[in-house]
Design a protein around this motif. Structure first.
Motif, PDB file in Angstrom:
ATOM      1  N   ARG A  95      38.944  41.771  42.994  1.00  0.00           N
ATOM      2  CA  ARG A  95      39.924  41.061  43.622  1.00  0.00           C
ATOM      3  C   ARG A  95      40.821  40.627  42.362  1.00  0.00           C
ATOM      4  N   TYR A  96      40.186  40.307  41.237  1.00  0.00           N
ATOM      5  CA  TYR A  96      40.953  39.868  39.944  1.00  0.00           C
ATOM      6  C   TYR A  96      41.027  40.880  38.925  1.00  0.00           C
ATOM      7  N   SER A  97      40.564  42.145  39.055  1.00  0.00           N
ATOM      8  CA  SER A  97      40.799  43.178  38.150  1.00  0.00           C
ATOM      9  C   SER A  97      42.283  43.486  37.982  1.00  0.00           C
ATOM     10  N   ARG A  98      42.511  43.854  36.688  1.00  0.00           N
ATOM     11  CA  ARG A  98      43.732  44.414  35.947  1.00  0.00           C
ATOM     12  C   ARG A  98      44.406  45.502  36.800  1.00  0.00           C
ATOM     13  N   PHE A 141      40.019  41.105  33.819  1.00  0.00           N
ATOM     14  CA  PHE A 141      40.402  39.963  34.859  1.00  0.00           C
ATOM     15  C   PHE A 141      40.827  38.786  34.404  1.00  0.00           C
ATOM     16  N   GLU A 143      43.279  36.584  35.517  1.00  0.00           N
ATOM     17  CA  GLU A 143      43.530  35.501  36.209  1.00  0.00           C
ATOM     18  C   GLU A 143      42.044  34.789  36.582  1.00  0.00           C
ATOM     19  N   LEU A 144      40.903  35.582  36.541  1.00  0.00           N
ATOM     20  CA  LEU A 144      39.889  34.840  36.907  1.00  0.00           C
ATOM     21  C   LEU A 144      39.153  34.393  35.526  1.00  0.00           C
ATOM     22  N   LYS A 147      40.512  30.845  34.884  1.00  0.00           N
ATOM     23  CA  LYS A 147      39.933  29.847  35.725  1.00  0.00           C
ATOM     24  C   LYS A 147      39.001  29.341  35.176  1.00  0.00           C
ATOM     25  N   GLN A 161      31.920  30.756  41.113  1.00  0.00           N
ATOM     26  CA  GLN A 161      33.093  31.282  41.782  1.00  0.00           C
ATOM     27  C   GLN A 161      32.872  31.828  43.441  1.00  0.00           C
TER      28      GLN A 161
END
Length: 190
Positions: A95-98, A141, A143-144, A147, A161
């Motif tokens: 979901r967060y992969s580039r 990742f 965005e991840l 966080k 997470q």
């Protein structure tokens, strides 16, 4: 010479035999993990935790001139069937992969395999420092990784997470700063 020092020297000798690589890229981090794995460091299982076909593709792409074993030299036999969160971890990272590339599938599978280990994630993966793991996660990742504002240890952060995505908050402390386990989650890993 101690066994640990000998393994480090062997890992660095293996790494030095690899073709020149781009710095701060998956190729560099994969090379470090493969070098460690080949001398029995880390916990990555056979095929680095990849499917056999993925392992062949990885070898062809980056290590075609290197004799890489298929079985884990450390004898690591992690049991993926005991990892109920495997699919959840894969989905979180995806979901967060580039980018959705073949290489990204390798990185995700290897990270998930490393999560089965009992040490710090960077050590279980066979990376050479926590800063390498941080750079790899920030690169793949972003965005991840962003966080993780308080620099929580990465394996704990990933599982946190998953818990938060399910609405589970197991910690009884009102905030991490007052928790007695703070050093276990945020302390130095070096």
């Amino acid at each position: 010479m101690s066994t640990a020092l000998q393994l480090l020297n062997n890992r660095e000798q293996f790494y030095a035999r690899l073709p020149p690589i781009a710095m701060a890229s998956n190729e560099e981090w994969l090379a470090c993990m493969v070098a460690s794995w080949c001398v029995g460091q880390g916990v990555l299982p056979d095929y680095l935790g990849l499917e056999p076909e993925q392992f062949s593709q990885l070898k062809q792409a980056y290590f075609q001139d290197q004799p890489l074993p298929e079985q884990a030299p450390s004898g690591s036999q992690l049991d993926f069937s005991r990892m109920l969160e495997k699919e959840d971890l894969v989905n979180l990272l995806r979901r967060y992969s580039r980018a959705d590339t073949l290489e990204m599938d390798w990185v995700i599978a290897i990270i998930v395999a490393g999560c089965l280990g009992s040490d710090h994630l960077w050590q279980d993966l066979g990376l050479w420092s926590r800063s390498q793991l941080s750079a790899m996660l920030q690169y793949n990742f972003p965005e991840l990784a962003a966080k993780n504002t308080q620099d929580m240890k990465w394996k704990k952060f990933l599982y946190k997470q998953l818990c938060e995505a399910e609405g589970l908050y197991l910690c009884r402390a009102p905030s991490c700063n007052v928790c007695i386990d703070y050093p276990k989650c945020y302390g130095s890993e070096e």
